[in-house]
Design a protein around this motif. Structure first.
Motif, PDB file in Angstrom:
ATOM      1  N   GLN A 336     -13.620  -0.473  -5.596  1.00 36.09           N
ATOM      2  CA  GLN A 336     -12.351  -0.870  -6.220  1.00 36.09           C
ATOM      3  C   GLN A 336     -11.176  -0.524  -5.293  1.00 36.09           C
ATOM      4  O   GLN A 336     -10.229  -1.313  -5.137  1.00 36.09           O
ATOM      5  CB  GLN A 336     -12.212  -0.160  -7.563  1.00 36.09           C
ATOM      6  N   ALA A 337     -11.285   0.636  -4.635  1.00 32.53           N
ATOM      7  CA  ALA A 337     -10.231   1.047  -3.689  1.00 32.53           C
ATOM      8  C   ALA A 337     -10.179   0.067  -2.520  1.00 32.53           C
ATOM      9  O   ALA A 337      -9.095  -0.287  -2.042  1.00 32.53           O
ATOM     10  CB  ALA A 337     -10.505   2.465  -3.197  1.00 32.53           C
ATOM     11  N   LYS A 338     -11.351  -0.403  -2.105  1.00 31.05           N
ATOM     12  CA  LYS A 338     -11.375  -1.355  -0.978  1.00 31.05           C
ATOM     13  C   LYS A 338     -10.578  -2.615  -1.332  1.00 31.05           C
ATOM     14  O   LYS A 338      -9.792  -3.117  -0.532  1.00 31.05           O
ATOM     15  CB  LYS A 338     -12.819  -1.768  -0.651  1.00 31.05           C
ATOM     16  N   THR A 339     -10.814  -3.128  -2.564  1.00 34.87           N
ATOM     17  CA  THR A 339     -10.113  -4.352  -2.981  1.00 34.87           C
ATOM     18  C   THR A 339      -8.604  -4.118  -2.991  1.00 34.87           C
ATOM     19  O   THR A 339      -7.828  -4.928  -2.457  1.00 34.87           O
ATOM     20  CB  THR A 339     -10.584  -4.760  -4.395  1.00 34.87           C
ATOM     21  N   LEU A 340      -8.185  -2.991  -3.598  1.00 35.61           N
ATOM     22  CA  LEU A 340      -6.739  -2.710  -3.677  1.00 35.61           C
ATOM     23  C   LEU A 340      -6.153  -2.485  -2.274  1.00 35.61           C
ATOM     24  O   LEU A 340      -5.041  -2.934  -1.967  1.00 35.61           O
ATOM     25  CB  LEU A 340      -6.500  -1.475  -4.562  1.00 35.61           C
ATOM     26  N   ASN A 341      -6.926  -1.815  -1.421  1.00 36.21           N
ATOM     27  CA  ASN A 341      -6.420  -1.527  -0.073  1.00 36.21           C
ATOM     28  C   ASN A 341      -6.365  -2.778   0.801  1.00 36.21           C
ATOM     29  O   ASN A 341      -5.538  -2.873   1.709  1.00 36.21           O
ATOM     30  CB  ASN A 341      -7.282  -0.451   0.599  1.00 36.21           C
ATOM     31  N   PHE A 342      -7.271  -3.718   0.510  1.00 40.39           N
ATOM     32  CA  PHE A 342      -7.201  -5.004   1.226  1.00 40.39           C
ATOM     33  C   PHE A 342      -5.816  -5.618   0.991  1.00 40.39           C
ATOM     34  O   PHE A 342      -5.131  -6.061   1.919  1.00 40.39           O
ATOM     35  CB  PHE A 342      -8.302  -5.943   0.705  1.00 40.39           C
ATOM     36  N   SER A 343      -5.380  -5.597  -0.283  1.00 45.41           N
ATOM     37  CA  SER A 343      -4.065  -6.161  -0.634  1.00 45.41           C
ATOM     38  C   SER A 343      -2.934  -5.339  -0.025  1.00 45.41           C
ATOM     39  O   SER A 343      -1.950  -5.899   0.473  1.00 45.41           O
ATOM     40  CB  SER A 343      -3.851  -6.166  -2.148  1.00 45.41           C
ATOM     41  N   LEU A 344      -3.079  -4.007  -0.064  1.00 46.31           N
ATOM     42  CA  LEU A 344      -2.022  -3.155   0.504  1.00 46.31           C
ATOM     43  C   LEU A 344      -1.847  -3.475   1.998  1.00 46.31           C
ATOM     44  O   LEU A 344      -0.713  -3.593   2.495  1.00 46.31           O
ATOM     45  CB  LEU A 344      -2.369  -1.672   0.305  1.00 46.31           C
ATOM     46  N   ALA A 345      -2.984  -3.617   2.706  1.00 47.51           N
ATOM     47  CA  ALA A 345      -2.904  -3.921   4.145  1.00 47.51           C
ATOM     48  C   ALA A 345      -2.166  -5.242   4.366  1.00 47.51           C
ATOM     49  O   ALA A 345      -1.304  -5.347   5.248  1.00 47.51           O
ATOM     50  CB  ALA A 345      -4.307  -3.981   4.746  1.00 47.51           C
ATOM     51  N   GLN A 346      -2.480  -6.247   3.533  1.00 43.56           N
ATOM     52  CA  GLN A 346      -1.797  -7.541   3.674  1.00 43.56           C
ATOM     53  C   GLN A 346      -0.309  -7.404   3.390  1.00 43.56           C
ATOM     54  O   GLN A 346       0.515  -8.013   4.085  1.00 43.56           O
ATOM     55  CB  GLN A 346      -2.407  -8.585   2.724  1.00 43.56           C
TER      56      GLN A 346
END
Ligand code: HAM
Length: 420
Positions: A336-346
């Protein structure tokens, strides 16, 4: 030879070094465009004839170092050993219609020489060509532009040497006189110089054999071999350079290894390099491209980029920026953190902040080790705990301090902290 090594005389330009290359390329474009030059890109291979005729059948480049091959259609092609011949081919039409283009170029060149420090089989040149009728003013401007560029990239300890090869009519005449002088000294010259004597006696001036060097240093002033017209052309060029405060040394032994030169020739050497100390060379020339009736005249030079970088580094490389790594590294614990962090990186990238998100399933310790190695300024850490509380941990990698920031507006907050 390791299996991961490229062929001898070639090298990878690694990400950490590319900043130096880009810096040099950018400054070349900036300085040359101040003088009205625009970039031209030509193919890395051409018909062999273009080089053998253009550079000169008897030159060492053509005789010994070209990478020549036949293509499937039986045509003889050659990887370009230098840039001038191809540029002249590309501009011959414009030149013959009376145009006088000014172009610069950069890219790989290929010479099958014995590899050594500063001598590669694939090396890179940045060069310029100004298609123009003989003009000592333009030759001086071209040389001044080269020195301007070197200064801009932080190379100050360079020595400029200048000489004349005589105008086209004068060259054969001066060559005959040189052969006359050398005739009585042939016994002392090396075998290769005997061949040079037959093919192009001027090449003897470049021989490194000690006995030949002694003969060369005992020669009378070579200026006297050239006509008054050639000598006054050079004086005019030197006079302009002196008035501009460009330091140079007049070197009567400077010949240059390519046969297309007429009038001014020059070379820049640098004390911070070893035996291969020429960082740039050039001059005025006349080249007849295959199929053309008339020669195309011009003036230009080329710098060896590998050598420019070595020279700049030997002077401290103050002007070359150090490569920058992404300032934000993002660590995720769980999917779940990976999904949220993908967006944060973008979101960070959309705000102009470079970010690297780590999506490997690894321990916190190993992820933080990767963060440390990455050279990031901040590391963002998010796991289930942070997700539940609607925040992320922001670790300052420089002082080790940690803070929690709200997920909403995290990208803007990080961008603001980086600017502070
Ligand atoms: P060049 O002197 O043969 O001239 O080469 C120019 C520069 O390229 C040299 O000063 C050196 O810095 C670099 N260079 C040459 N060979 C190597 C090598 N094997 N490895 C690393 N660097 C090398 C020309 O090529 C002419 N086309 C220059 C010119 C342009 N003349 C008029 N317009």
């Amino acid at each position: 030879m390791g299996i991961f090594n490229p062929p001898p005389g070639t090298e990878d330009i690694l990400p950490g070094e590319v900043a130096s290359w880009q810096f040099i390329e950018k400054n070349a474009g900036d300085v040359f465009s101040l003088y009205g030059y625009a970039e031209l890109r030509t193919p890395v291979f051409e018909y062999t004839e273009l080089f053998s005729k253009g550079i000169g059948e008897q030159t060492e480049v053509v005789q010994k170092v070209m990478y020549t091959f036949e293509d499937r259609g039986g045509r003889s092609l050659t990887l370009r050993p230098e840039g001038t011949a191809g540029i002249i081919r590309a501009l011959a039409d414009t030149a013959q219609q009376g145009g006088s283009p000014r172009v610069f170029y950069l890219g790989p060149m290929f010479r099958g020489e014995r590899p050594a420090a500063g001598r590669k089989r694939q090396f890179h040149q940045i060069g310029v060509e100004n298609i123009s009728a003989p003009s000592p003013e333009l030759d001086a401007e071209c040389i001044a532009m080269l020195m301007h560029f070197l200064e801009r990239i932080g190379i100050a300890k360079a020595s400029l040497k200048i000489n004349t090869r005589g105008d086209a009519a004068d060259r054969a005449n001066a060559g005959a006189k040189l052969r006359e002088i050398l005739l009585g000294k042939l016994d002392t010259l090396c075998e290769e110089c005997h061949r040079r004597y037959e093919r192009n006696a001027w090449r003897i001036l470049d021989c490194k054999n000690p006995a030949c060097c002694q003969v060369v240093s005992s020669l009378p002033p070579l200026d006297a071999l050239f006509s008054e017209t050639s000598r006054s052309y050079l004086s005019r060029c030197l006079d302009i350079l002196s008035k501009q405060g460009v330091a140079f040394e007049k070197d009567q032994r400077l010949v240059r290894g390519l046969d297309y030169y007429a009038h001014t020739v020059f070379e820049v050497v640098h004390s911070g390099l070893g035996a291969q100390n020429a960082i740039a060379g050039g001059g005025r020339y006349e080249i007849v491209p295959p199929g053309a009736k008339n020669p195309v005249p011009g003036v230009g030079f080329a710098c060896g980029v590998e050598r420019l970088i070595m020279a700049a580094k030997s002077e401290g490389a103050g002007a070359i920026p150090t490569p920058r790594s992404a300032p934000v590294f993002i660590v995720s614990i769980g999917d779940q953190a990976k999904t949220l962090n993908f967006s944060l990186a973008q979101s960070l990238r959309a705000a102009g902040v470079a970010a690297v998100a780590d999506f490997e399933d690894r321990s916190m310790k190993s992820a933080m080790r990767a963060a440390g190695k990455s050279g990031a300024i901040f590391t963002v850490i998010r796991g289930d705990n942070e997700i539940q509380r609607g925040c992320v941990v922001l670790k300052n990698m420089q002082d080790g301090s940690q803070a929690e920031i709200q997920t909403d507006g995290a990208a803007a907050e990080i961008a603001a902290r980086l600017k502070a």
